[in-house]
Motif scaffolding. Structure first.
Motif, PDB file in Angstrom:
ATOM      1  N   VAL A 165      15.729  -7.331  53.288  1.00 29.38           N
ATOM      2  CA  VAL A 165      15.324  -8.200  54.407  1.00 29.38           C
ATOM      3  C   VAL A 165      16.288  -7.970  55.570  1.00 29.38           C
ATOM      4  O   VAL A 165      17.380  -8.542  55.606  1.00 29.38           O
ATOM      5  CB  VAL A 165      15.366  -9.686  53.969  1.00 29.38           C
ATOM      6  CG1 VAL A 165      14.901 -10.608  55.098  1.00 29.38           C
ATOM      7  CG2 VAL A 165      14.523  -9.899  52.715  1.00 29.38           C
ATOM      8  N   PRO A 166      15.927  -7.119  56.532  1.00 24.02           N
ATOM      9  CA  PRO A 166      16.852  -6.875  57.644  1.00 24.02           C
ATOM     10  C   PRO A 166      16.737  -7.918  58.750  1.00 24.02           C
ATOM     11  O   PRO A 166      15.647  -8.319  59.138  1.00 24.02           O
ATOM     12  CB  PRO A 166      16.419  -5.504  58.190  1.00 24.02           C
ATOM     13  CG  PRO A 166      15.430  -4.961  57.215  1.00 24.02           C
ATOM     14  CD  PRO A 166      14.808  -6.152  56.542  1.00 24.02           C
ATOM     15  N   ASP A 167      17.910  -8.330  59.230  1.00 24.56           N
ATOM     16  CA  ASP A 167      17.979  -9.147  60.445  1.00 24.56           C
ATOM     17  C   ASP A 167      18.365  -8.141  61.535  1.00 24.56           C
ATOM     18  O   ASP A 167      19.513  -8.056  61.964  1.00 24.56           O
ATOM     19  CB  ASP A 167      19.040 -10.241  60.273  1.00 24.56           C
ATOM     20  CG  ASP A 167      19.118 -11.159  61.490  1.00 24.56           C
ATOM     21  OD1 ASP A 167      18.080 -11.308  62.172  1.00 24.56           O
ATOM     22  OD2 ASP A 167      20.199 -11.704  61.766  1.00 24.56           O
ATOM     23  N   THR A 168      17.361  -7.369  61.946  1.00 26.17           N
ATOM     24  CA  THR A 168      17.584  -6.175  62.762  1.00 26.17           C
ATOM     25  C   THR A 168      18.295  -6.444  64.081  1.00 26.17           C
ATOM     26  O   THR A 168      19.119  -5.638  64.513  1.00 26.17           O
ATOM     27  CB  THR A 168      16.216  -5.495  63.005  1.00 26.17           C
ATOM     28  OG1 THR A 168      15.670  -5.213  61.720  1.00 26.17           O
ATOM     29  CG2 THR A 168      16.329  -4.218  63.805  1.00 26.17           C
ATOM     30  N   VAL A 169      17.985  -7.552  64.743  1.00 25.20           N
ATOM     31  CA  VAL A 169      18.659  -7.818  66.018  1.00 25.20           C
ATOM     32  C   VAL A 169      19.619  -9.010  65.929  1.00 25.20           C
ATOM     33  O   VAL A 169      20.016  -9.578  66.942  1.00 25.20           O
ATOM     34  CB  VAL A 169      17.659  -7.973  67.196  1.00 25.20           C
ATOM     35  CG1 VAL A 169      17.015  -6.641  67.527  1.00 25.20           C
ATOM     36  CG2 VAL A 169      16.601  -9.017  66.900  1.00 25.20           C
ATOM     37  N   ASP A 199      24.852  -9.277  66.312  1.00 25.17           N
ATOM     38  CA  ASP A 199      24.683  -9.551  67.748  1.00 25.17           C
ATOM     39  C   ASP A 199      25.241 -10.903  68.178  1.00 25.17           C
ATOM     40  O   ASP A 199      25.660 -11.059  69.327  1.00 25.17           O
ATOM     41  CB  ASP A 199      23.209  -9.414  68.122  1.00 25.17           C
ATOM     42  CG  ASP A 199      22.713  -8.012  67.846  1.00 25.17           C
ATOM     43  OD1 ASP A 199      22.495  -7.258  68.791  1.00 25.17           O
ATOM     44  OD2 ASP A 199      22.601  -7.637  66.655  1.00 25.17           O
ATOM     45  N   PHE A 200      25.224 -11.897  67.294  1.00 23.88           N
ATOM     46  CA  PHE A 200      25.807 -13.211  67.623  1.00 23.88           C
ATOM     47  C   PHE A 200      27.068 -13.464  66.789  1.00 23.88           C
ATOM     48  O   PHE A 200      27.489 -14.616  66.632  1.00 23.88           O
ATOM     49  CB  PHE A 200      24.772 -14.324  67.398  1.00 23.88           C
ATOM     50  CG  PHE A 200      23.690 -14.330  68.451  1.00 23.88           C
ATOM     51  CD1 PHE A 200      23.856 -15.055  69.629  1.00 23.88           C
ATOM     52  CD2 PHE A 200      22.534 -13.586  68.277  1.00 23.88           C
ATOM     53  CE1 PHE A 200      22.875 -15.038  70.620  1.00 23.88           C
ATOM     54  CE2 PHE A 200      21.546 -13.561  69.258  1.00 23.88           C
ATOM     55  CZ  PHE A 200      21.710 -14.293  70.440  1.00 23.88           C
ATOM     56  N   THR A 204      28.276 -11.514  58.890  1.00 24.38           N
ATOM     57  CA  THR A 204      28.882 -11.838  57.594  1.00 24.38           C
ATOM     58  C   THR A 204      28.336 -13.166  57.083  1.00 24.38           C
ATOM     59  O   THR A 204      27.921 -13.281  55.918  1.00 24.38           O
ATOM     60  CB  THR A 204      30.425 -11.889  57.714  1.00 24.38           C
ATOM     61  OG1 THR A 204      30.873 -10.578  58.082  1.00 24.38           O
ATOM     62  CG2 THR A 204      31.082 -12.302  56.424  1.00 24.38           C
ATOM     63  N   ALA A 205      28.324 -14.178  57.957  1.00 23.15           N
ATOM     64  CA  ALA A 205      27.842 -15.507  57.534  1.00 23.15           C
ATOM     65  C   ALA A 205      26.392 -15.423  57.058  1.00 23.15           C
ATOM     66  O   ALA A 205      26.028 -16.016  56.033  1.00 23.15           O
ATOM     67  CB  ALA A 205      27.963 -16.487  58.699  1.00 23.15           C
ATOM     68  N   ASN A 206      25.558 -14.673  57.778  1.00 28.55           N
ATOM     69  CA  ASN A 206      24.150 -14.567  57.380  1.00 28.55           C
ATOM     70  C   ASN A 206      23.993 -13.811  56.051  1.00 28.55           C
ATOM     71  O   ASN A 206      23.153 -14.173  55.218  1.00 28.55           O
ATOM     72  CB  ASN A 206      23.339 -13.882  58.479  1.00 28.55           C
ATOM     73  CG  ASN A 206      23.145 -14.799  59.685  1.00 28.55           C
ATOM     74  OD1 ASN A 206      23.198 -16.022  59.556  1.00 28.55           O
ATOM     75  ND2 ASN A 206      22.914 -14.215  60.845  1.00 28.55           N
ATOM     76  N   SER A 207      24.803 -12.775  55.849  1.00 35.81           N
ATOM     77  CA  SER A 207      24.730 -12.035  54.576  1.00 35.81           C
ATOM     78  C   SER A 207      25.101 -12.967  53.427  1.00 35.81           C
ATOM     79  O   SER A 207      24.431 -13.000  52.384  1.00 35.81           O
ATOM     80  CB  SER A 207      25.699 -10.841  54.566  1.00 35.81           C
ATOM     81  OG  SER A 207      25.435  -9.995  55.646  1.00 35.81           O
ATOM     82  N   ASN A 231      27.183  -3.993  62.148  1.00 38.11           N
ATOM     83  CA  ASN A 231      26.582  -4.545  60.927  1.00 38.11           C
ATOM     84  C   ASN A 231      27.568  -5.506  60.259  1.00 38.11           C
ATOM     85  O   ASN A 231      28.734  -5.567  60.646  1.00 38.11           O
ATOM     86  CB  ASN A 231      26.309  -3.405  59.934  1.00 38.11           C
ATOM     87  CG  ASN A 231      25.176  -2.509  60.366  1.00 38.11           C
ATOM     88  OD1 ASN A 231      25.187  -1.961  61.464  1.00 38.11           O
ATOM     89  ND2 ASN A 231      24.181  -2.344  59.521  1.00 38.11           N
ATOM     90  N   ALA A 232      27.101  -6.154  59.215  1.00 40.66           N
ATOM     91  CA  ALA A 232      28.015  -6.974  58.409  1.00 40.66           C
ATOM     92  C   ALA A 232      29.093  -6.053  57.857  1.00 40.66           C
ATOM     93  O   ALA A 232      28.790  -4.931  57.425  1.00 40.66           O
ATOM     94  CB  ALA A 232      27.244  -7.627  57.267  1.00 40.66           C
ATOM     95  N   SER A 233      30.339  -6.498  57.891  1.00 35.94           N
ATOM     96  CA  SER A 233      31.394  -5.574  57.478  1.00 35.94           C
ATOM     97  C   SER A 233      31.675  -5.701  55.987  1.00 35.94           C
ATOM     98  O   SER A 233      31.703  -6.802  55.427  1.00 35.94           O
ATOM     99  CB  SER A 233      32.650  -5.773  58.331  1.00 35.94           C
ATOM    100  OG  SER A 233      33.480  -6.735  57.770  1.00 35.94           O
ATOM    101  N   LEU A 234      31.862  -4.540  55.385  1.00 35.22           N
ATOM    102  CA  LEU A 234      32.098  -4.474  53.930  1.00 35.22           C
ATOM    103  C   LEU A 234      33.276  -5.354  53.538  1.00 35.22           C
ATOM    104  O   LEU A 234      33.189  -6.165  52.610  1.00 35.22           O
ATOM    105  CB  LEU A 234      32.349  -3.015  53.533  1.00 35.22           C
ATOM    106  CG  LEU A 234      32.609  -2.746  52.054  1.00 35.22           C
ATOM    107  CD1 LEU A 234      32.063  -1.373  51.660  1.00 35.22           C
ATOM    108  CD2 LEU A 234      34.060  -2.835  51.641  1.00 35.22           C
TER     109      LEU A 234
END
Ligand code: KIV
Ligand code: ZN
Length: 501
Positions: A165-169, A199-200, A204-207, A231-234
């Motif tokens: 499920v990508p949150d592309t933007v 973008d906002f 990380t929080a969304n992942s 992107n979300a950082s590892l």
């Protein structure tokens, strides 16, 4: 209770590389892939096979390495892209098509029915080649959720092994991500993944919210590199999963910093100093109250230990330093002032810091030498002369004349550029005196224009684990580099000498 295992799908080499200005060679990609494998990621998305022959060559060389991680290529939902991925012998194909109306109308010019049909055909086609198939609905978070459900159920039926499920933007919020992933995991049987953009500043929080709601895999990149805000950082996702949520991953966290440095070096994308986990300041302390706390018990001001991510704590000696911090720094150099001496050192150092200059270990040592006396000379190595030759048809060469322990010596070296040549010449002259690895070397312009001031930063580590960091500023980047290196070498020698007593 069994700990939930969260798969880490690393896309540094694909989504990370899509960042503006980043282009990795096949050799760079292979080097990063090997390190990602050592780090313990479950999947390495090695590239987007259809992009170019160089990209395919890079993916093939990673596949040939026989790494433990699953190797994956991205492919749009069409036969040509999937064939290109298959030609690289990958074990996994990550195929995608956009499902939001805005993408369908303005990018794909396709109806919802057509996109669904193509998604199913792509999954069936890739599955027929015996590979693991992960399907992504690009721009899922802006898609109509009932249409998304139709697509997801259809591709699951077609044989998709995982659904992403990508949150592309990057427009999701943790609350909305939780709702969406709870919904998706309620009707799908296959594992669900999250792929969040920043973008906002919420990647990380969304992942994490998606994982809390039932996703069992996160797409991440090292240092959070990626398109636009990344992107979300590892490092953030993994450390939060393990330390804040009590979930398990396959990541050997003590390797995180090493891999972060490698990605920084090969991509050329700098890391902000206050970046969580891997930023320069993430484990640095200067303020007196904090340093006092840290020295009594590190957990007063550190939520995780620096060693757990392969780093070391740094006590800075700046304007906000307190007496405890200054004493700890002096003790690092083997200097043990009395209470009385420490009082004087502290007062003098504070007076210096009020002048607004950035203070370093060298300033503190100079004050301490004055107060305590009897300390050995601090400059073992000094630069007497430097000459560099560079141009379009010459091999960059540097000649240096140095005083080493009072003896004057000269050396010349060539390099890929004048800075490299000068650094090599200095290292060849000092290699008998000190064996040190150059752990970090950075050059940054700190003002604009062609007469900009350049700042060089070096970090050296000797075989006993002593570390020294030094910086120098000059209008000439070769001079800044050389001065920073010479300062770093002197600091390291001093540290060793003082430790010996
Ligand atoms: O951000 C995105 O939607 C992507 C897809 C290709 C998964 O990177
Ligand atoms: Zn992406």
């Amino acid at each position: 209770m069994v700990m939930r295992y969260i798969r880490i799908f690393d896309t540094t080499l694909r989504d990370g590389e899509q960042m503006a200005g980043v282009a990795l060679t096949p050799e760079d990609k292979l080097e990063i892939a090997k390190q990602l494998d050592e780090l313990g990621v479950d999947t390495i998305e090695a590239g987007f096979a259809i992009v170019s022959e160089g990209e395919r060559e890079a993916i093939r060389s990673i596949v040939k390495e026989g790494l433990k991680a699953e190797i994956c290529s991205l492919a749009r939902a069409n036969k040509k892209d999937i064939d290109a991925a298959i030609s690289c012998d990958v074990g996994c194909i990550h195929t995608f098509i956009a499902t939001s109306d805005i993408h369908l109308k303005y990018k794909l010019r396709m109806s919802r029915e057509e996109a669904l049909r193509r998604a199913v055909e792509a999954v069936e086609y890739a599955k027929a080649h015996g590979v693991t198939v992960e399907f992504s609905a690009e721009d899922a978070t802006r898609s109509d959720f009932s249409y998304l459900k139709e697509v997801f159920l259809a591709v699951e039926d077609a044989g998709a092994d995982r659904i992403d499920v990508p949150d592309t933007v990057g427009i999701a919020t943790p609350e909305r991500m939780k709702l969406l992933i709870s919904d998706v995991t309620s009707y799908l049987k296959v594992p669900v993944s999250v792929h969040c953009h920043n973008d906002f500043g919420l990647a990380t929080a969304n992942s994490l919210a998606g994982i809390e709601a039932g996703a069992s895999q996160a797409h991440v990149t090292v240092n959070g590199i990626g398109e636009r805000a990344g992107n979300a950082s590892l490092e953030e996702v993994v450390m939060a999963l393990q330390n804040l949520y009590g979930f398990k991953t396959g990541i050997r966290t003590e390797k995180i910093y090493e891999v972060s440095r490698l990605v920084r070096r090969l991509t050329g994308v700098p890391i902000q100093p206050n970046k969580a986990i891997v930023g320069d300041n993430a484990f640095s302390h200067e303020a007196g109250i904090h340093v006092h706390g840290i020295l009594s018990n590190p957990f007063t001001y550190e939520p995780i230990s620096p060693e757990s991510v392969g780093r070391k704590r740094v006590i800075e000696v700046g304007k906000h330093a307190g007496k405890h911090g200054l004493r700890a720094k002096l003790e690092e150099y083997g200097i043990h002032p009395t209470e009385e001496e420490m009082k004087v050192i502290f007062e003098r150092f504070k007076r210096l810091s009020d002048r607004g200059k950035r203070l370093t270990d060298t300033d503190l040592l100079a004050v301490a030498r004055d107060v305590v006396g009897g300390l050995k000379a601090e400059k073992f190595v000094s630069l007497e002369e430097l000459a560099v030759m560079t141009g379009s048809n010459v091999v960059p060469t540097a000649s240096v004349k140095m005083s080493i322990g009072g003896k004057v010596m000269v050396a010349s070296e060539t390099g890929v550029g004048p800075v490299d040549a000068a650094v090599k010449a200095i290292r060849s002259l000092t290699s008998n005196l000190i064996k040190a690895e150059l752990r970090e070397f950075r050059l940054e312009a700190i003002t604009g224009g062609s007469d900009a001031l350049g700042e060089a930063l070096v970090r050296l580590e000797d075989e006993e684990g002593n570390i020294s960091s030094a910086r120098a500023v000059s209008g000439d980047i070769v001079m800044a580099s050389v001065e920073a290196l010479v300062n770093g070498i002197n600091k390291l020698i001093l540290k060793r000498e003082l430790k010996k007593g």
